[in-house]
Motif scaffolding. Structure first.
Motif, mmCIF file in Angstrom:
data_model
loop_
_atom_site.group_PDB
_atom_site.id
_atom_site.type_symbol
_atom_site.label_atom_id
_atom_site.label_comp_id
_atom_site.label_asym_id
_atom_site.label_seq_id
_atom_site.Cartn_x
_atom_site.Cartn_y
_atom_site.Cartn_z
ATOM 1 N N GLY A 94 -38.684 -38.122 -16.334
ATOM 2 C CA GLY A 94 -38.685 -39.539 -16.011
ATOM 3 C C GLY A 94 -39.540 -40.389 -16.939
ATOM 4 N N PRO A 228 -50.735 -41.175 -10.800
ATOM 5 C CA PRO A 228 -50.507 -40.672 -9.445
ATOM 6 C C PRO A 228 -51.764 -40.115 -8.780
ATOM 7 C CG PRO A 228 -49.793 -39.048 -11.034
ATOM 8 C CD PRO A 228 -50.224 -40.257 -11.836
ATOM 9 N N VAL A 250 -39.150 -37.803 -9.322
ATOM 10 C CA VAL A 250 -39.342 -38.850 -10.329
ATOM 11 C C VAL A 250 -38.109 -38.938 -11.220
ATOM 12 C CG1 VAL A 250 -40.759 -39.647 -12.244
ATOM 13 C CG2 VAL A 250 -41.837 -38.506 -10.292
ATOM 14 N N THR A 253 -40.059 -43.604 -14.665
ATOM 15 C CA THR A 253 -41.362 -44.202 -14.360
ATOM 16 C C THR A 253 -41.484 -45.667 -14.783
ATOM 17 O OG1 THR A 253 -42.276 -43.365 -16.451
ATOM 18 C CG2 THR A 253 -42.552 -41.982 -14.486
ATOM 19 N N ALA A 256 -43.371 -48.764 -12.637
ATOM 20 C CA ALA A 256 -44.196 -48.311 -11.514
ATOM 21 C C ALA A 256 -45.429 -49.196 -11.356
ATOM 22 C CB ALA A 256 -44.607 -46.859 -11.712
ATOM 23 N N GLY A 286 -44.000 -45.811 -5.884
ATOM 24 C CA GLY A 286 -43.353 -44.537 -5.622
ATOM 25 C C GLY A 286 -41.874 -44.675 -5.336
ATOM 26 N N ILE A 289 -39.911 -45.532 -8.920
ATOM 27 C CA ILE A 289 -39.734 -44.444 -9.884
ATOM 28 C C ILE A 289 -38.696 -43.417 -9.435
ATOM 29 C CG2 ILE A 289 -42.068 -44.722 -10.777
ATOM 30 C CD1 ILE A 289 -42.919 -42.259 -9.245
ATOM 31 N N GLN A 290 -38.139 -43.605 -8.253
ATOM 32 C CA GLN A 290 -37.054 -42.730 -7.805
ATOM 33 C C GLN A 290 -35.680 -43.302 -8.128
ATOM 34 O OE1 GLN A 290 -37.781 -40.696 -3.872
ATOM 35 N NE2 GLN A 290 -39.518 -42.103 -3.801
#
Length: 310
Positions: A94, A228, A250, A253, A256, A286, A289-290
């Motif tokens: 990611g 993180p 992830v 990123t 974020a 969080g 970033i998915q």
């Protein structure tokens, strides 16, 4: 109504969907933060300050601002420049790689549009957010005027917020970046630095070192982001370390930190405690970033933030 301005650049985002197809969207650090703030706190008046072109993509960008319910009164259209563009690639973890086309970006000219009348109108804001990217791209001969305009806003009671988002390729050299960042820390009321950027520029490798470094500035609120791992905050004499639960899925990123910034500041403007604001900001980061790209799908993002208590 509480009002916050986001000053900076939005760009055309290109992403490879397959070997023959590109996806196109819009993104940029301050714009991303503005979007996520407004999505979570619709009662806040959230406005962009930037310059775009009059080309078709710039017109689409302006429409996107409006679709995200951002105030566009101070989105200026340059008669001959265009909006910058970038292509983003992500690896299996990611992590991102960018290719930029912004030599003819209208956002470089934004200071030219900030005349005395505009600046006076900006004094109505409760807060103005800017980052290291607009500092890097505004033209050298506009920098003195830029700092004078921010000083005027500060004297008028506008809270200034700075995220030292450092992109080495945008600066002539590291010393130039450090000089401008020091000015930003000096004038700001709130700073949202990441350890990664502080390490590259100042050799700071921990939150404790960052706390020591920032003692020289008169910040009301300091939020130190360590990826993180954790977030450390200092408000007055109240020093807190906030544990962050890492995300395992992830995808990308990108944005974020931008999502964290927008939601954290929105929470604080809405009366949340520092601890509550950090957790909400971390949840936003969080979630983002998915999903691929800087701006997560609206439904998925709002669902995640609803589950977090918004």
């Amino acid at each position: 109504m509480t009002k916050i301005f986001f000053l900076g650049e939005c760009m055309v985002e290109l992403r490879e969907l397959d070997d023959a197809t590109m996806g196109q969207s819009f993104a940029g650090d301050v714009y991303n933060s503005a979007v996520y703030m407004k999505r979570c706190y619709p009662k806040l008046a959230v406005a962009m300050i930037t310059a775009i072109g009059r080309d078709r993509l710039s017109e689409k960008m302006l429409s996107r601002f409006n679709s995200e319910d951002l105030d566009t009164q101070f989105v200026f259209q340059h008669p001959s420049k265009v909006s910058g563009m970038y292509f983003i690639e992500t690896d299996s973890a990611g992590e991102r790689r960018f290719t930029y086309w912004r030599n003819d970006s209208a956002a470089k000219k934004v200071v030219q549009f900030l005349n005395d009348d505009v600046v006076e109108q900006l004094t109505s804001a409760d807060m103005l957010f800017f980052s290291g990217i607009p500092l890097a791209i505004i033209e050298q001969d506009s920098r003195v005027a830029f700092w004078q305009k921010l000083e005027h806003l500060k004297l008028a009671g506008v809270k200034l917020v700075f995220d030292p988002n450092y992109r080495a390729q945008l600066w002539a050299n590291k010393a130039d970046a450090i000089e401008q960042f020091n000015k930003a820390f000096q004038i700001s009321d709130i700073a949202l630095p990441g350890i990664e950027d502080l390490n590259v520029l100042y050799g700071i490798s921990s939150a404790a070192e960052a706390i020591d470094f920032f003692q020289q500035y008169q910040l009301e609120e300091l939020v130190i982001k360590d990826g993180p791992k954790s977030v450390v905050t200092l408000t007055g004499t109240d020093l807190q370390s906030h544990k962050i639960i890492p995300v395992t899925n992830v995808v990308d990123t990108t944005s974020a930190g931008d999502a964290f910034n927008g939601v954290y500041l929105g929470a604080r403007l809405s009366g949340r405690t520092v601890s509550e604001a950090v957790q909400l900001g971390a949840k936003a980061a969080g979630t983002v970033i998915q999903h691929p790209g800087a701006i997560a799908p609206l439904a998925a993002f709002k669902q995640a933030m609803s589950e977090a208590g918004l």
